[in-house]
Design a protein around this motif. Structure first.
Motif, PDB file in Angstrom:
ATOM      1  N   GLN A 151       0.831  -1.186   0.000  1.00  0.00           N
ATOM      2  CA  GLN A 151       0.000   0.000   0.000  1.00  0.00           C
ATOM      3  C   GLN A 151       0.872   1.244   0.000  1.00  0.00           C
ATOM      4  N   GLU A 152       0.246   2.392  -0.163  1.00  0.00           N
ATOM      5  CA  GLU A 152       1.005   3.639  -0.237  1.00  0.00           C
ATOM      6  C   GLU A 152       1.805   3.910   1.031  1.00  0.00           C
ATOM      7  N   ASP A 153       1.253   3.531   2.174  1.00  0.00           N
ATOM      8  CA  ASP A 153       1.898   3.882   3.436  1.00  0.00           C
ATOM      9  C   ASP A 153       2.315   2.665   4.246  1.00  0.00           C
ATOM     10  N   GLY A 154       2.530   1.540   3.583  1.00  0.00           N
ATOM     11  CA  GLY A 154       2.982   0.361   4.309  1.00  0.00           C
ATOM     12  C   GLY A 154       2.629  -0.919   3.579  1.00  0.00           C
ATOM     13  N   ILE A 155       2.654  -2.005   4.304  1.00  0.00           N
ATOM     14  CA  ILE A 155       2.336  -3.319   3.752  1.00  0.00           C
ATOM     15  C   ILE A 155       1.281  -3.972   4.633  1.00  0.00           C
ATOM     16  N   LEU A 156       0.196  -4.413   4.013  1.00  0.00           N
ATOM     17  CA  LEU A 156      -0.902  -5.044   4.734  1.00  0.00           C
ATOM     18  C   LEU A 156      -0.782  -6.564   4.598  1.00  0.00           C
ATOM     19  N   VAL A 157      -0.750  -7.242   5.731  1.00  0.00           N
ATOM     20  CA  VAL A 157      -0.568  -8.696   5.765  1.00  0.00           C
ATOM     21  C   VAL A 157      -1.822  -9.332   6.357  1.00  0.00           C
ATOM     22  N   SER A 158      -2.350 -10.331   5.661  1.00  0.00           N
ATOM     23  CA  SER A 158      -3.537 -11.048   6.131  1.00  0.00           C
ATOM     24  C   SER A 158      -3.163 -12.446   6.577  1.00  0.00           C
ATOM     25  N   VAL A 159      -3.780 -12.872   7.666  1.00  0.00           N
ATOM     26  CA  VAL A 159      -3.547 -14.199   8.239  1.00  0.00           C
ATOM     27  C   VAL A 159      -4.784 -15.055   8.036  1.00  0.00           C
ATOM     28  N   GLY A 160      -4.573 -16.295   7.602  1.00  0.00           N
ATOM     29  CA  GLY A 160      -5.692 -17.202   7.427  1.00  0.00           C
ATOM     30  C   GLY A 160      -5.507 -18.076   6.213  1.00  0.00           C
ATOM     31  N   VAL A 161      -6.615 -18.342   5.537  1.00  0.00           N
ATOM     32  CA  VAL A 161      -6.637 -19.197   4.361  1.00  0.00           C
ATOM     33  C   VAL A 161      -7.103 -18.383   3.172  1.00  0.00           C
ATOM     34  N   LEU A 162      -6.424 -18.538   2.039  1.00  0.00           N
ATOM     35  CA  LEU A 162      -6.813 -17.810   0.838  1.00  0.00           C
ATOM     36  C   LEU A 162      -8.273 -18.073   0.496  1.00  0.00           C
ATOM     37  N   ASP A 163      -8.934 -17.043  -0.040  1.00  0.00           N
ATOM     38  CA  ASP A 163     -10.329 -17.108  -0.476  1.00  0.00           C
ATOM     39  C   ASP A 163     -11.314 -17.241   0.686  1.00  0.00           C
ATOM     40  N   GLU A 164     -10.820 -17.045   1.913  1.00  0.00           N
ATOM     41  CA  GLU A 164     -11.695 -16.996   3.075  1.00  0.00           C
ATOM     42  C   GLU A 164     -11.425 -15.695   3.827  1.00  0.00           C
ATOM     43  N   PRO A 165     -12.403 -15.198   4.600  1.00  0.00           N
ATOM     44  CA  PRO A 165     -12.165 -13.972   5.368  1.00  0.00           C
ATOM     45  C   PRO A 165     -10.954 -14.134   6.271  1.00  0.00           C
ATOM     46  N   PRO A 166     -10.077 -13.129   6.319  1.00  0.00           N
ATOM     47  CA  PRO A 166      -8.857 -13.252   7.132  1.00  0.00           C
ATOM     48  C   PRO A 166      -9.162 -13.348   8.620  1.00  0.00           C
ATOM     49  N   GLU A 167      -8.337 -14.107   9.309  1.00  0.00           N
ATOM     50  CA  GLU A 167      -8.467 -14.208  10.755  1.00  0.00           C
ATOM     51  C   GLU A 167      -8.034 -12.912  11.432  1.00  0.00           C
ATOM     52  N   CYS A 168      -7.043 -12.273  10.858  1.00  0.00           N
ATOM     53  CA  CYS A 168      -6.612 -10.962  11.330  1.00  0.00           C
ATOM     54  C   CYS A 168      -5.792 -10.309  10.235  1.00  0.00           C
ATOM     55  N   ARG A 169      -5.645  -8.984  10.330  1.00  0.00           N
ATOM     56  CA  ARG A 169      -4.842  -8.239   9.369  1.00  0.00           C
ATOM     57  C   ARG A 169      -3.924  -7.289  10.128  1.00  0.00           C
ATOM     58  N   ILE A 170      -2.701  -7.201   9.644  1.00  0.00           N
ATOM     59  CA  ILE A 170      -1.690  -6.390  10.314  1.00  0.00           C
ATOM     60  C   ILE A 170      -1.002  -5.524   9.281  1.00  0.00           C
ATOM     61  N   LYS A 171      -0.879  -4.244   9.597  1.00  0.00           N
ATOM     62  CA  LYS A 171      -0.206  -3.305   8.709  1.00  0.00           C
ATOM     63  C   LYS A 171       1.158  -2.962   9.292  1.00  0.00           C
ATOM     64  N   ALA A 172       2.190  -3.063   8.468  1.00  0.00           N
ATOM     65  CA  ALA A 172       3.555  -2.840   8.928  1.00  0.00           C
ATOM     66  C   ALA A 172       4.269  -1.855   8.030  1.00  0.00           C
ATOM     67  N   SER A 173       5.220  -1.149   8.608  1.00  0.00           N
ATOM     68  CA  SER A 173       6.073  -0.280   7.798  1.00  0.00           C
ATOM     69  C   SER A 173       7.011  -1.109   6.944  1.00  0.00           C
ATOM     70  N   ARG A 174       7.479  -2.225   7.515  1.00  0.00           N
ATOM     71  CA  ARG A 174       8.413  -3.094   6.811  1.00  0.00           C
ATOM     72  C   ARG A 174       8.061  -4.539   7.115  1.00  0.00           C
ATOM     73  N   VAL A 175       8.401  -5.389   6.200  1.00  0.00           N
ATOM     74  CA  VAL A 175       8.163  -6.821   6.375  1.00  0.00           C
ATOM     75  C   VAL A 175       9.450  -7.569   6.080  1.00  0.00           C
ATOM     76  N   ILE A 176       9.767  -8.544   6.924  1.00  0.00           N
ATOM     77  CA  ILE A 176      10.849  -9.496   6.664  1.00  0.00           C
ATOM     78  C   ILE A 176      10.206 -10.846   6.392  1.00  0.00           C
ATOM     79  N   LEU A 177      10.418 -11.376   5.216  1.00  0.00           N
ATOM     80  CA  LEU A 177       9.890 -12.688   4.852  1.00  0.00           C
ATOM     81  C   LEU A 177      10.962 -13.726   5.154  1.00  0.00           C
ATOM     82  N   ALA A 178      10.810 -14.411   6.302  1.00  0.00           N
ATOM     83  CA  ALA A 178      11.817 -15.373   6.753  1.00  0.00           C
ATOM     84  C   ALA A 178      11.276 -16.792   6.608  1.00  0.00           C
ATOM     85  N   MET A 179      10.922 -17.134   5.401  1.00  0.00           N
ATOM     86  CA  MET A 179      10.444 -18.476   5.107  1.00  0.00           C
ATOM     87  C   MET A 179      10.991 -18.908   3.751  1.00  0.00           C
ATOM     88  N   PRO A 180      10.978 -20.192   3.426  1.00  0.00           N
ATOM     89  CA  PRO A 180      11.537 -20.622   2.146  1.00  0.00           C
ATOM     90  C   PRO A 180      10.910 -19.879   0.974  1.00  0.00           C
TER      91      PRO A 180
END
Length: 378
Positions: A151-180
């Protein structure tokens, strides 16, 4: 940090996705510098591919088992910082080799060069030590990320299963993707789409251990040592391909551990595999080895938060992942890649995990943005 409420978007400065060694190390660096950080882990435990189990405090490593003091300065420094101790891999005695027709040959041992060491308490002691250093509430388990939106002012991350309503959403200034990288490219929806060449490089990055399976057998006595054997074995016959002594430094329990040679596509359920593994241990190391007091088995190809369908053919070379132009950040330096596959050196090893986590944490510190500051898109 905003308290989570239903249908409310939380905000944080730095969000880390992945609670393996790399993600926890990055979080510990940022937390030590009093930075606001939140870590999401899909599993119900920390550690990622670091997994230990066992009775009465014994830790049987079913993920990485060794570190090499001559090659791993970061691992050694972390062990010292966490007040942990290691011990040399037991390699005294002869080695067993099994030919394709099942014949067993006794030969000189094949010691690691440089020498490999094991960690008292298993490799899980590393992640547990880092976890204890984090402020309470930093890590959230059972939080699989399904959507990442720039997004313009950060990165919005959704938790849950694709194509279903998110369990929660978190907006961050920065994201570190520490997974394969391959797992991320396969399981997370990015908005906007990541560049095609970046996505392809992520999919091509083999996930180390994702196609492998390991076993760990425990015994009250190390009968193979009485036969003059080191516990080391290699085989072209049967399900087990590589075996080592997995005992603690002194006293019981003793152990044999190693890797399966049977490809993931041909591996059956654990119950069908165990009898053949035990029989092979008896053939290689004596009848007592076929009757452990406990037996543990981990097929990483069946772990949805490690492997994808592309990982059913095990990687035999340690992976290397490079973003186009050799970068490890994207989205105006708001999105940073970590994880051992992204390391420039010793990718796939614990040392690579620590190096990539450190690099990502330093990159975050060099980009002082908050969620309310807009970035100029390039």
């Amino acid at each position: 940090m905003v308290i989570e409420k239903k249908n409310v978007i939380e905000e944080t400065d730095t969000l880390i996705i992945g609670g393996g060694l790399s993600g926890l190390y990055a979080a510990s660096i940022l937390a030590a510098e009093k930075k606001e950080v939140l870590l999401l882990e899909a599993r119900d435990r920390i550690g990622g591919r670091i997994l230990c189990t066992g009775p009465n405090g014994f830790s049987a490593d079913l993920g990485p088992s060794w570190y090499w003091p001559a090659l791993n300065p970061r691992v050694c420094a972390l062990i010292n910082a966490l007040h942990l101790t290691g011990y040399p891999q037991f390699e005294t005695g002869y080695c067993r080799f099994q030919t394709r027709d099942g014949k067993v040959v006794t030969m000189e041992g094949q010691p690691m060069d440089p020498p490999g060491w094991r960690l008292h308490g298993g490799m899980s002691a590393l992640v547990e030590g880092l976890y204890k250093r984090l402020p309470q509430g930093t890590v959230r388990l059972s939080h699989p990320v399904c959507d990442i939106e720039r997004q313009e002012d950060g990165i919005l991350v959704s938790v849950g299963v694709l194509d279903e309503p998110p369990e929660c959403r978190i907006k961050a200034s920065r994201v570190i993707l520490a997974m394969p990288p391959r797992l991320a490219a396969r399981s997370i929806l990015f908005t906007p789409d990541l560049p095609h060449d970046l996505t392809q490089s992520m999919l091509r990055a083999n996930t180390w251990m994702a196609g492998h399976a390991k076993f760990f057998a425990l015994y009250d006595e190390a009968a193979w040592r009485q036969l003059g054997l080191s516990g080391q074995g290699f085989s072209y016959h049967g399900p087990l391909g590589e075996i080592h002594d997995g005992s603690i430094e002194t006293g019981a329990p003793f152990g044999l551990t190693g890797f399966l040679a049977t490809p993931a596509l041909r591996r059956k359920e654990k119950e069908a595999m165990v009898p053949a593994m035990l029989a092979q241990l008896g053939t290689l190391f004596g009848e007592e080895a076929a009757h452990p007091t406990a037996f543990y088995y981990q097929d990483w190809s069946r772990e949805p938060f490690t492997a994808t369908e592309y990982d059913l053919r095990a990687a035999h070379n340690h992976p290397e992942f490079h973003l186009p132009s050799g970068k490890t950040t994207t989205w105006d330096n708001r999105f940073h890649f970590a994880g051992t596959e992204t390391a420039h050196h010793l990718a796939g090893y614990l040392e690579g995990a620590l190096a990539s986590g450190e690099r990502a944490a330093r990159a975050v510190n060099q980009a002082p943005l908050t969620c309310n500051q807009k970035a100029t898109h390039v």
